[in-house]
Design a protein around this motif. Structure first.
Motif, PDB file in Angstrom:
ATOM      1  N   GLN A   1       0.882  11.260   3.339  1.00 53.06           N
ATOM      2  CA  GLN A   1       0.627  10.336   2.239  1.00 53.06           C
ATOM      3  C   GLN A   1       0.553   8.859   2.655  1.00 53.06           C
ATOM      4  O   GLN A   1       0.452   7.983   1.791  1.00 53.06           O
ATOM      5  CB  GLN A   1       1.715  10.503   1.181  1.00 53.06           C
ATOM      6  CG  GLN A   1       1.748  11.869   0.542  1.00 53.06           C
ATOM      7  CD  GLN A   1       0.437  12.214  -0.141  1.00 53.06           C
ATOM      8  OE1 GLN A   1      -0.021  11.482  -1.019  1.00 53.06           O
ATOM      9  NE2 GLN A   1      -0.178  13.307   0.261  1.00 53.06           N
ATOM     10  N   ASN A   2       0.572   8.567   3.929  1.00 53.52           N
ATOM     11  CA  ASN A   2       0.583   7.164   4.362  1.00 53.52           C
ATOM     12  C   ASN A   2      -0.611   6.383   3.843  1.00 53.52           C
ATOM     13  O   ASN A   2      -0.460   5.280   3.288  1.00 53.52           O
ATOM     14  CB  ASN A   2       0.643   7.093   5.887  1.00 53.52           C
ATOM     15  CG  ASN A   2       1.952   7.607   6.448  1.00 53.52           C
ATOM     16  OD1 ASN A   2       2.427   8.671   6.060  1.00 53.52           O
ATOM     17  ND2 ASN A   2       2.547   6.871   7.373  1.00 53.52           N
TER      18      ASN A   2
ATOM     19  N   SER B   1      -3.911   5.395  -7.353  1.00 61.14           N
ATOM     20  CA  SER B   1      -4.258   5.419  -5.935  1.00 61.14           C
ATOM     21  C   SER B   1      -5.763   5.406  -5.717  1.00 61.14           C
ATOM     22  O   SER B   1      -6.220   5.320  -4.576  1.00 61.14           O
ATOM     23  CB  SER B   1      -3.662   6.667  -5.265  1.00 61.14           C
ATOM     24  OG  SER B   1      -2.253   6.666  -5.357  1.00 61.14           O
ATOM     25  N   LYS B   2      -6.509   5.498  -6.783  1.00 58.08           N
ATOM     26  CA  LYS B   2      -7.968   5.567  -6.675  1.00 58.08           C
ATOM     27  C   LYS B   2      -8.601   4.261  -7.146  1.00 58.08           C
ATOM     28  O   LYS B   2      -8.011   3.531  -7.959  1.00 58.08           O
ATOM     29  CB  LYS B   2      -8.503   6.732  -7.513  1.00 58.08           C
ATOM     30  CG  LYS B   2      -8.004   8.101  -7.063  1.00 58.08           C
ATOM     31  CD  LYS B   2      -8.529   9.205  -7.978  1.00 58.08           C
ATOM     32  CE  LYS B   2      -8.124  10.584  -7.476  1.00 58.08           C
ATOM     33  NZ  LYS B   2      -6.644  10.734  -7.394  1.00 58.08           N
TER      34      LYS B   2
ATOM     35  N   ILE C   1       1.026  11.296  -3.581  1.00 60.64           N
ATOM     36  CA  ILE C   1       0.710   9.941  -4.023  1.00 60.64           C
ATOM     37  C   ILE C   1      -0.798   9.776  -4.221  1.00 60.64           C
ATOM     38  O   ILE C   1      -1.248   9.075  -5.120  1.00 60.64           O
ATOM     39  CB  ILE C   1       1.227   8.901  -3.009  1.00 60.64           C
ATOM     40  CG1 ILE C   1       2.731   9.074  -2.783  1.00 60.64           C
ATOM     41  CG2 ILE C   1       0.911   7.483  -3.474  1.00 60.64           C
ATOM     42  CD1 ILE C   1       3.578   8.941  -4.021  1.00 60.64           C
ATOM     43  N   GLY C   2      -1.568  10.469  -3.395  1.00 60.55           N
ATOM     44  CA  GLY C   2      -3.023  10.371  -3.502  1.00 60.55           C
ATOM     45  C   GLY C   2      -3.578  10.900  -4.805  1.00 60.55           C
ATOM     46  O   GLY C   2      -4.683  10.544  -5.204  1.00 60.55           O
ATOM     47  N   ALA C   3      -2.800  11.752  -5.489  1.00 65.10           N
ATOM     48  CA  ALA C   3      -3.268  12.320  -6.754  1.00 65.10           C
ATOM     49  C   ALA C   3      -2.989  11.404  -7.941  1.00 65.10           C
ATOM     50  O   ALA C   3      -3.490  11.646  -9.040  1.00 65.10           O
ATOM     51  CB  ALA C   3      -2.594  13.678  -6.988  1.00 65.10           C
ATOM     52  N   LEU C   4      -2.217  10.352  -7.737  1.00 72.14           N
ATOM     53  CA  LEU C   4      -1.915   9.431  -8.825  1.00 72.14           C
ATOM     54  C   LEU C   4      -3.155   8.621  -9.195  1.00 72.14           C
ATOM     55  O   LEU C   4      -3.896   8.175  -8.307  1.00 72.14           O
ATOM     56  CB  LEU C   4      -0.784   8.484  -8.421  1.00 72.14           C
ATOM     57  CG  LEU C   4       0.567   9.115  -8.080  1.00 72.14           C
ATOM     58  CD1 LEU C   4       1.539   8.038  -7.606  1.00 72.14           C
ATOM     59  CD2 LEU C   4       1.124   9.850  -9.286  1.00 72.14           C
TER      60      LEU C   4
ATOM     61  N   ALA D   1      -3.335   2.729  -0.277  1.00 69.44           N
ATOM     62  CA  ALA D   1      -4.337   2.641  -1.347  1.00 69.44           C
ATOM     63  C   ALA D   1      -3.679   2.311  -2.680  1.00 69.44           C
ATOM     64  O   ALA D   1      -4.154   1.463  -3.442  1.00 69.44           O
ATOM     65  CB  ALA D   1      -5.112   3.949  -1.441  1.00 69.44           C
ATOM     66  N   ASN D   2      -2.568   2.987  -2.976  1.00 65.59           N
ATOM     67  CA  ASN D   2      -1.908   2.774  -4.257  1.00 65.59           C
ATOM     68  C   ASN D   2      -1.363   1.354  -4.371  1.00 65.59           C
ATOM     69  O   ASN D   2      -1.495   0.717  -5.431  1.00 65.59           O
ATOM     70  CB  ASN D   2      -0.780   3.785  -4.436  1.00 65.59           C
ATOM     71  CG  ASN D   2      -0.153   3.715  -5.812  1.00 65.59           C
ATOM     72  OD1 ASN D   2       0.593   2.788  -6.118  1.00 65.59           O
ATOM     73  ND2 ASN D   2      -0.447   4.703  -6.653  1.00 65.59           N
ATOM     74  N   THR D   3      -0.752   0.836  -3.311  1.00 67.25           N
ATOM     75  CA  THR D   3      -0.206  -0.515  -3.384  1.00 67.25           C
ATOM     76  C   THR D   3      -1.306  -1.557  -3.538  1.00 67.25           C
ATOM     77  O   THR D   3      -1.123  -2.554  -4.249  1.00 67.25           O
ATOM     78  CB  THR D   3       0.640  -0.843  -2.141  1.00 67.25           C
ATOM     79  OG1 THR D   3      -0.111  -0.555  -0.955  1.00 67.25           O
ATOM     80  CG2 THR D   3       1.927  -0.041  -2.125  1.00 67.25           C
TER      81      THR D   3
END
Length: 274
Positions: free
Chosen positions: A133-134, A234-235, A228-231, A139-141
């Motif tokens: 998830q790094n 994050s997109k 985290i990528g599914a949040l 991406a999310n931040t």
């Protein structure tokens, strides 16, 4: 007792010296992150073990740390990891966090990439794989920074970082950056608060604390196995995704330019259909 002559003695001494030198060379080679003096140095591509941290305690350290936004974020997380039960705690201790001082005000005052995000990229890049998830954490931040009203303003957060309600007046108003650039972030804050760049100190201290808090929360959630990528956060935004339909990284539509970015597009580009 066996005796040896002068030539035999010299041969043995040379042999021992050569072997010792070889061992020294092998030792340096075998431990690529150790310099000639035997001191640990982080090697290019080396990854260090993350362990969950206290988000508020780390945010408080960021708030109380000087040296600009990039240094505040990088120093606080690295310092907390150096004091943690990470298997690499001693390695974190060796990292000279002062090197992050260049990132203030968008790279020494140039107004480009915000130092908070610059620090996050540098930090997460040296962390060992956290359940794959790094990249999603980065991406999310970045999206969080663009689209969230910051700095955080709840009484709990203000007390948690060691600030006061009286200092809130120095912040003016929180605002959305709508970009990863310090330039846009400060401009939107100035418009919302009516304050100039020179009055940004308390606002930016709290902004660094806010970003540190969010970063550590995400790292902890990734460590616990959350995707985290599914949040949604994050997109890229729907507007940015629409732009990517034509302006892709591997292919484009017609004469459209190829673009590699997930940042907000319409902050600077009005689009073709407005």
């Amino acid at each position: 007792m066996m005796s040896i002559n002068r030539r035999q003695a010299l041969t043995r001494i040379i042999g021992i010296s050569t072997a010792a030198a070889g061992a020294t060379l092998m030792g340096t080679s075998a431990f690529a992150a150790t310099n000639a003096d035997g001191q640990y140095q982080l090697a290019l591509g080396e990854k260090l073990k993350y362990v969950p941290l206290d988000p508020m305690a780390t945010a408080k350290l960021a708030y109380q740390t000087g040296g600009g936004c990039m240094h505040q974020v990088f120093h606080s997380v690295v310092t907390m990891l150096a004091q943690s039960n990470s298997a690499d705690a001693d390695k974190f201790k060796s990292i000279p966090t002062a090197l992050a001082g260049y990132g203030f005000a968008g790279v020494t005052g140039q107004g480009t990439l915000c130092g908070n995000l610059n620090a996050i990229g540098m930090l997460v890049n040296i962390l060992d794989d956290i359940n794959g998830q790094n990249n999603a954490v980065i991406a999310n931040t970045f999206r969080y920074y663009e689209n969230t009203t910051l700095p955080l303003t709840s009484p709990e957060f203000i007390a948690g970082i060691g600030s006061t309600a009286e200092k809130t007046a120095l912040v003016g108003s929180s605002s959305k950056a709508m970009s990863v650039l310090c330039h846009s972030s400060i401009s939107n804050w100035s418009r919302a608060s009516g304050l100039p760049f020179s009055k940004k100190a308390e606002r930016c201290y709290r902004l660094s604390a806010s970003m540190t808090y969010h970063l550590v929360e995400l790292l902890n959630r990734a460590y616990q196995g959350e995707n985290i990528g599914a949040l949604p956060g994050s997109k890229p935004s729907l507007e940015a995704q629409d732009c990517q339909v034509c302006h892709g990284s591997s292919g484009t539509l017609g004469s459209a330019a190829s673009v590699k970015t997930d940042m907000e597009c319409t902050t600077c580009h009005t689009g073709h259909f407005n």
